[in-house]
Design an enzyme around this catalytic site. Structure first.
Site, PDB file in Angstrom:
ATOM      1  CG  ASP A 163      -1.797  -1.211   1.321  1.00 45.69           C
ATOM      2  OD1 ASP A 163      -2.289  -1.643   0.266  1.00 45.69           O
ATOM      3  OD2 ASP A 163      -1.987  -1.748   2.427  1.00 45.69           O
ATOM      4  NE  ARG A 217      -2.484  -8.389  -6.879  1.00 46.85           N
ATOM      5  CZ  ARG A 217      -2.762  -9.511  -6.224  1.00 46.85           C
ATOM      6  NH1 ARG A 217      -2.508 -10.694  -6.782  1.00 46.85           N
ATOM      7  NH2 ARG A 217      -3.277  -9.478  -5.009  1.00 46.85           N
ATOM      8  NE  ARG A 218      -5.903 -10.876  -3.894  1.00 48.83           N
ATOM      9  CZ  ARG A 218      -5.943 -10.095  -2.824  1.00 48.83           C
ATOM     10  NH1 ARG A 218      -7.012  -9.329  -2.608  1.00 48.83           N
ATOM     11  NH2 ARG A 218      -4.958 -10.076  -1.964  1.00 48.83           N
ATOM     12  CE  LYS A 219     -13.807  -7.671 -13.142  1.00 44.22           C
ATOM     13  NZ  LYS A 219     -14.546  -6.376 -13.224  1.00 44.22           N
ATOM     14  N   GLY A 249     -13.216  -3.827   2.713  1.00 43.81           N
ATOM     15  CA  GLY A 249     -13.156  -3.924   4.171  1.00 43.81           C
ATOM     16  C   GLY A 249     -11.898  -4.652   4.631  1.00 43.81           C
ATOM     17  CB  CYS A 266      -5.659   1.284  -6.936  1.00 43.43           C
ATOM     18  SG  CYS A 266      -6.380   2.926  -7.106  1.00 43.43           S
TER      19      CYS A 266
END
Length: 243
Positions: free
Chosen positions: A13, A61-63, A80, A172
């Site tokens: 981050d 990135r994961r998607k 969250g 992001c």
């Protein structure tokens, strides 16, 4: 914040441009970098999820990487902290969620992990699993104290990853994955850039010098851009500006 004396960040981050007067003074030994799948049954993997299953994640990135492997999957939005995400999953009709292994294990929530996703299937985010200590550059006392928790090989690895991200001008909004490792015969960096829907991805690996990790990150980023990643990035930024 230029007024800080010491701040601990997840390197995942931390901004690529450190403010003037501050520096990344120490990086702790890296935790496991992989992502994990949390599903209803132990042993469930990306590959044995039912056709058309719903997987929740807040990461582009994961998607991207998930849809590249399994274009039949449906993706739900998930935000969250880790306990909140797990609670939302348990109360939902989703088939699975994906989280960073380091965050799940640091919180002692291992019991929820169904399977670990290998890095050759899904590359982590830049700096994933590593903690960085940011300090005021001229605070000699603090900088001397934190040397005891500094891990040089992790530092070199994340420097390469961060140099790649900076060269790609990624944020992001862009699906970018990267993982560097120090080995006996050099520093190895593996990275990918993909389209938002996962239909197109560019991946490359490169070996460089342990003594110049930033150059490795820069060189691999240039290779990715020349291979076609520039087209993806331009399209993503054009779409973002139009909103």
């Amino acid at each position: 914040n230029e007024n800080i004396d010491l701040a601990v960040h997840s390197l995942k981050d931390l901004q690529t441009e450190i403010p003037k007067g501050l520096k990344l003074s120490a990086v702790t030994k890296r935790h496991n970098v992989q992502d994990v799948l949390i599903a209803r049954k132990k042993g469930t993997t990306i590959f044995n999820l039912p056709e058309g299953a719903t997987v929740a994640t807040g990461s582009l990135r994961r998607k991207c990487q998930l849809l590249h492997i399994r274009p039949d999957l449906k993706i739900a939005e998930l935000r969250g902290n880790v306990p909140t995400r797990i609670k939302r999953f348990l109360e939902s009709d989703w088939d699975a969620i994906i989280l960073a292994r380091a965050r799940v294990e640091r919180l002692k929530l291992n019991k929820y992990i169904s399977s670990i996703i290998k890095t050759d299937i899904m590359l982590p985010a830049v700096g994933q699993g590593a903690l960085g200590i940011e300090t005021r550059a001229n605070n000699k006392i603090v900088n001397e104290i934190i040397k005891s928790i500094h891990h040089e090989n992790t530092y070199k690895a994340v420097l390469a990853e961060r140099a790649l991200l900076k060269t790609l001008e990624g944020g992001c909004q862009v699906p970018i994955g990267a993982f560097a490792e120090v080995k006996q015969n050099g520093l190895f960096l593996n990275a990918m850039v993909g389209s938002l829907d996962g239909s197109l991805t560019f991946s490359k690996k490169m070996r460089g010098s342990k003594n110049n990790p930033q150059k490795l990150g820069y060189d691999l980023a240039r290779d990715l851009l020349n291979a076609g990643a520039r087209t993806i990035l331009n399209q993503i930024y054009k779409t973002a500006r139009a909103k």
